[in-house]
Design a protein around this motif. Structure first.
Motif, PDB file in Angstrom:
ATOM      1  N   SER A  58     -13.203  22.507  34.218  1.00 24.28           N
ATOM      2  CA  SER A  58     -11.869  22.999  33.890  1.00 24.28           C
ATOM      3  C   SER A  58     -11.465  24.144  34.831  1.00 24.28           C
ATOM      4  CB  SER A  58     -11.833  23.469  32.434  1.00 24.28           C
ATOM      5  OG  SER A  58     -10.582  24.003  32.117  1.00 24.28           O
ATOM      6  N   ALA A  59     -12.384  25.062  35.095  1.00 16.62           N
ATOM      7  CA  ALA A  59     -12.111  26.177  36.019  1.00 16.62           C
ATOM      8  C   ALA A  59     -11.910  25.660  37.438  1.00 16.62           C
ATOM      9  CB  ALA A  59     -13.248  27.188  35.970  1.00 16.62           C
ATOM     10  N   PHE A  60     -12.696  24.661  37.832  1.00 15.13           N
ATOM     11  CA  PHE A  60     -12.561  24.036  39.150  1.00 15.13           C
ATOM     12  C   PHE A  60     -11.167  23.431  39.311  1.00 15.13           C
ATOM     13  CE2 PHE A  60     -12.991  20.315  41.921  1.00 15.13           C
ATOM     14  CZ  PHE A  60     -13.665  20.829  43.015  1.00 15.13           C
ATOM     15  N   GLU A  61     -10.736  22.669  38.307  1.00 18.05           N
ATOM     16  CA  GLU A  61      -9.422  22.031  38.360  1.00 18.05           C
ATOM     17  C   GLU A  61      -8.297  23.059  38.338  1.00 18.05           C
ATOM     18  OE1 GLU A  61      -9.734  19.376  35.031  1.00 18.05           O
ATOM     19  OE2 GLU A  61     -10.750  17.834  36.238  1.00 18.05           O
ATOM     20  N   LYS A  62      -8.471  24.123  37.572  1.00 12.78           N
ATOM     21  CA  LYS A  62      -7.465  25.187  37.514  1.00 12.78           C
ATOM     22  C   LYS A  62      -7.328  25.878  38.864  1.00 12.78           C
ATOM     23  CE  LYS A  62      -6.241  29.278  34.848  1.00 12.78           C
ATOM     24  NZ  LYS A  62      -6.639  30.188  33.769  1.00 12.78           N
ATOM     25  N   ALA A  63      -8.464  26.147  39.527  1.00 11.75           N
ATOM     26  CA  ALA A  63      -8.442  26.768  40.862  1.00 11.75           C
ATOM     27  C   ALA A  63      -7.767  25.835  41.868  1.00 11.75           C
ATOM     28  CB  ALA A  63      -9.860  27.105  41.303  1.00 11.75           C
ATOM     29  N   ARG A  64      -8.075  24.544  41.790  1.00 10.66           N
ATOM     30  CA  ARG A  64      -7.459  23.558  42.681  1.00 10.66           C
ATOM     31  C   ARG A  64      -5.950  23.511  42.489  1.00 10.66           C
ATOM     32  NH1 ARG A  64      -8.300  17.947  40.510  1.00 10.66           N
ATOM     33  NH2 ARG A  64      -6.770  18.859  39.125  1.00 10.66           N
ATOM     34  N   ASP A  65      -5.517  23.419  41.240  1.00  6.76           N
ATOM     35  CA  ASP A  65      -4.093  23.325  40.943  1.00  6.76           C
ATOM     36  C   ASP A  65      -3.335  24.574  41.387  1.00  6.76           C
ATOM     37  OD1 ASP A  65      -4.632  20.852  39.870  1.00  6.76           O
ATOM     38  OD2 ASP A  65      -4.554  21.537  37.773  1.00  6.76           O
ATOM     39  N   ALA A  66      -3.953  25.743  41.244  1.00  5.04           N
ATOM     40  CA  ALA A  66      -3.307  26.985  41.670  1.00  5.04           C
ATOM     41  C   ALA A  66      -3.073  26.984  43.178  1.00  5.04           C
ATOM     42  CB  ALA A  66      -4.159  28.182  41.264  1.00  5.04           C
ATOM     43  N   GLN A  67      -4.044  26.498  43.936  1.00  8.86           N
ATOM     44  CA  GLN A  67      -3.888  26.469  45.396  1.00  8.86           C
ATOM     45  C   GLN A  67      -2.873  25.418  45.832  1.00  8.86           C
ATOM     46  OE1 GLN A  67      -5.012  28.894  47.167  1.00  8.86           O
ATOM     47  NE2 GLN A  67      -6.043  29.698  45.354  1.00  8.86           N
ATOM     48  N   LEU A  68      -2.832  24.283  45.156  1.00  8.81           N
ATOM     49  CA  LEU A  68      -1.840  23.257  45.483  1.00  8.81           C
ATOM     50  C   LEU A  68      -0.421  23.773  45.224  1.00  8.81           C
ATOM     51  CD1 LEU A  68      -3.628  20.068  44.127  1.00  8.81           C
ATOM     52  CD2 LEU A  68      -3.260  20.700  46.523  1.00  8.81           C
ATOM     53  N   LYS A  69      -0.256  24.567  44.157  1.00 11.57           N
ATOM     54  CA  LYS A  69       1.051  25.162  43.862  1.00 11.57           C
ATOM     55  C   LYS A  69       1.463  26.164  44.938  1.00 11.57           C
ATOM     56  CE  LYS A  69       1.656  24.930  38.899  1.00 11.57           C
ATOM     57  NZ  LYS A  69       1.742  25.690  37.657  1.00 11.57           N
ATOM     58  N   ARG A  70       0.487  26.813  45.552  1.00 16.87           N
ATOM     59  CA  ARG A  70       0.771  27.805  46.596  1.00 16.87           C
ATOM     60  C   ARG A  70       1.070  27.159  47.944  1.00 16.87           C
ATOM     61  NH1 ARG A  70      -3.573  31.839  47.436  1.00 16.87           N
ATOM     62  NH2 ARG A  70      -1.932  32.905  48.561  1.00 16.87           N
ATOM     63  N   GLY A  71       1.020  25.839  48.027  1.00 15.08           N
ATOM     64  CA  GLY A  71       1.384  25.156  49.257  1.00 15.08           C
ATOM     65  C   GLY A  71       0.226  24.691  50.110  1.00 15.08           C
ATOM     66  N   PHE A  72      -1.001  24.815  49.612  1.00 10.79           N
ATOM     67  CA  PHE A  72      -2.155  24.321  50.357  1.00 10.79           C
ATOM     68  C   PHE A  72      -2.210  22.803  50.227  1.00 10.79           C
ATOM     69  CE2 PHE A  72      -3.240  28.704  50.054  1.00 10.79           C
ATOM     70  CZ  PHE A  72      -4.101  28.966  51.100  1.00 10.79           C
ATOM     71  N   ARG A  73      -2.724  22.152  51.252  1.00 14.79           N
ATOM     72  CA  ARG A  73      -2.881  20.697  51.251  1.00 14.79           C
ATOM     73  C   ARG A  73      -4.358  20.343  51.219  1.00 14.79           C
ATOM     74  NH1 ARG A  73       1.454  18.597  55.735  1.00 14.79           N
ATOM     75  NH2 ARG A  73       3.279  19.442  54.699  1.00 14.79           N
ATOM     76  N   LEU A  74      -4.684  19.311  50.474  1.00 20.07           N
ATOM     77  CA  LEU A  74      -6.061  18.849  50.388  1.00 20.07           C
ATOM     78  C   LEU A  74      -6.443  18.141  51.677  1.00 20.07           C
ATOM     79  CD1 LEU A  74      -8.590  18.486  48.656  1.00 20.07           C
ATOM     80  CD2 LEU A  74      -7.605  16.352  47.843  1.00 20.07           C
ATOM     81  N   MET A  75      -7.481  18.629  52.347  1.00 22.78           N
ATOM     82  CA  MET A  75      -7.938  18.051  53.604  1.00 22.78           C
ATOM     83  C   MET A  75      -9.225  17.252  53.436  1.00 22.78           C
ATOM     84  SD  MET A  75      -5.527  19.176  55.307  1.00 22.78           S
ATOM     85  CE  MET A  75      -5.589  19.310  57.049  1.00 22.78           C
ATOM     86  N   PHE A  76     -10.074  17.661  52.486  1.00 16.69           N
ATOM     87  CA  PHE A  76     -11.384  17.037  52.322  1.00 16.69           C
ATOM     88  C   PHE A  76     -11.809  17.164  50.867  1.00 16.69           C
ATOM     89  CE2 PHE A  76     -16.019  17.451  52.193  1.00 16.69           C
ATOM     90  CZ  PHE A  76     -16.396  16.286  52.840  1.00 16.69           C
ATOM     91  N   ALA A  77     -12.342  16.090  50.305  1.00 15.06           N
ATOM     92  CA  ALA A  77     -12.875  16.105  48.942  1.00 15.06           C
ATOM     93  C   ALA A  77     -14.213  15.389  48.950  1.00 15.06           C
ATOM     94  CB  ALA A  77     -11.911  15.423  47.988  1.00 15.06           C
ATOM     95  N   GLN A  78     -15.183  15.961  48.250  1.00 18.61           N
ATOM     96  CA  GLN A  78     -16.513  15.370  48.180  1.00 18.61           C
ATOM     97  C   GLN A  78     -17.036  15.470  46.763  1.00 18.61           C
ATOM     98  OE1 GLN A  78     -19.441  17.519  50.391  1.00 18.61           O
ATOM     99  NE2 GLN A  78     -20.912  15.860  50.333  1.00 18.61           N
ATOM    100  N   GLY A  79     -17.529  14.346  46.232  1.00 19.82           N
ATOM    101  CA  GLY A  79     -18.221  14.359  44.954  1.00 19.82           C
ATOM    102  C   GLY A  79     -17.339  14.406  43.734  1.00 19.82           C
ATOM    103  N   LEU A  80     -16.076  14.058  43.858  1.00 21.72           N
ATOM    104  CA  LEU A  80     -15.213  14.061  42.684  1.00 21.72           C
ATOM    105  C   LEU A  80     -15.427  12.791  41.892  1.00 21.72           C
ATOM    106  CD1 LEU A  80     -11.914  15.394  44.243  1.00 21.72           C
ATOM    107  CD2 LEU A  80     -13.573  16.639  42.881  1.00 21.72           C
ATOM    108  N   GLU A  81     -15.513  12.942  40.586  1.00 21.35           N
ATOM    109  CA  GLU A  81     -15.703  11.793  39.708  1.00 21.35           C
ATOM    110  C   GLU A  81     -14.421  11.543  38.934  1.00 21.35           C
ATOM    111  OE1 GLU A  81     -18.792  12.968  37.117  1.00 21.35           O
ATOM    112  OE2 GLU A  81     -20.356  12.763  38.595  1.00 21.35           O
ATOM    113  N   GLY A  82     -14.307  10.346  38.422  1.00 22.96           N
ATOM    114  CA  GLY A  82     -13.203  10.035  37.528  1.00 22.96           C
ATOM    115  C   GLY A  82     -13.448  10.663  36.166  1.00 22.96           C
ATOM    116  N   PRO A  83     -12.495  10.539  35.256  1.00 18.53           N
ATOM    117  CA  PRO A  83     -12.643  11.176  33.944  1.00 18.53           C
ATOM    118  C   PRO A  83     -13.788  10.602  33.111  1.00 18.53           C
ATOM    119  CG  PRO A  83     -10.692   9.800  34.023  1.00 18.53           C
ATOM    120  CD  PRO A  83     -11.252   9.844  35.410  1.00 18.53           C
ATOM    121  N   TYR A  84     -14.268   9.395  33.449  1.00 21.65           N
ATOM    122  CA  TYR A  84     -15.351   8.780  32.689  1.00 21.65           C
ATOM    123  C   TYR A  84     -16.628   8.631  33.499  1.00 21.65           C
ATOM    124  CZ  TYR A  84     -11.309   7.857  29.877  1.00 21.65           C
ATOM    125  OH  TYR A  84     -10.164   8.010  29.153  1.00 21.65           O
ATOM    126  N   GLY A  85     -16.756   9.445  34.569  1.00 21.29           N
ATOM    127  CA  GLY A  85     -17.976   9.439  35.369  1.00 21.29           C
ATOM    128  C   GLY A  85     -18.082   8.288  36.330  1.00 21.29           C
TER     129      GLY A  85
END
Length: 86
Positions: A58-85
């Motif tokens: 939850s804290a990870f997602e909150k930090a991500r969402d805050a940066q996306l709102k500030r105008g940052f763009r996602l360049m790289f993602a590693q190890g993200l799972e779906g909501p059911y693993g």
């Protein structure tokens, strides 16, 4: 899990970046790292610890969402799972 976000570089300035990492420690807890700075310049690192995975995600997602709102763009993602693993 790890995310690397970056701003669009201006003409005369280096782009800013944020790297958010969530890792499980050897005792079963979770550590959230947030590193930010200017590409090729100074950076700061903050660390937050959690006992439960759900709290940490939850804290990870909150930090991500805050940066996306500030105008940052996602360049790289590693190890993200779906909501059911998946």
């Amino acid at each position: 899990m790890r995310l690397y976000l970056q701003t669009v570089p201006g003409a005369a300035e280096a782009p800013r970046y944020v790297q958010i990492t969530l890792e499980q420690d050897l005792l079963g807890g979770w550590t959230l790292y947030r590193e930010s700075g200017t590409q090729g310049g100074r950076a700061t690192m903050k660390r937050e610890q959690f006992l439960e995975r759900d709290e940490a995600v939850s804290a990870f997602e909150k930090a991500r969402d805050a940066q996306l709102k500030r105008g940052f763009r996602l360049m790289f993602a590693q190890g993200l799972e779906g909501p059911y693993g998946r």
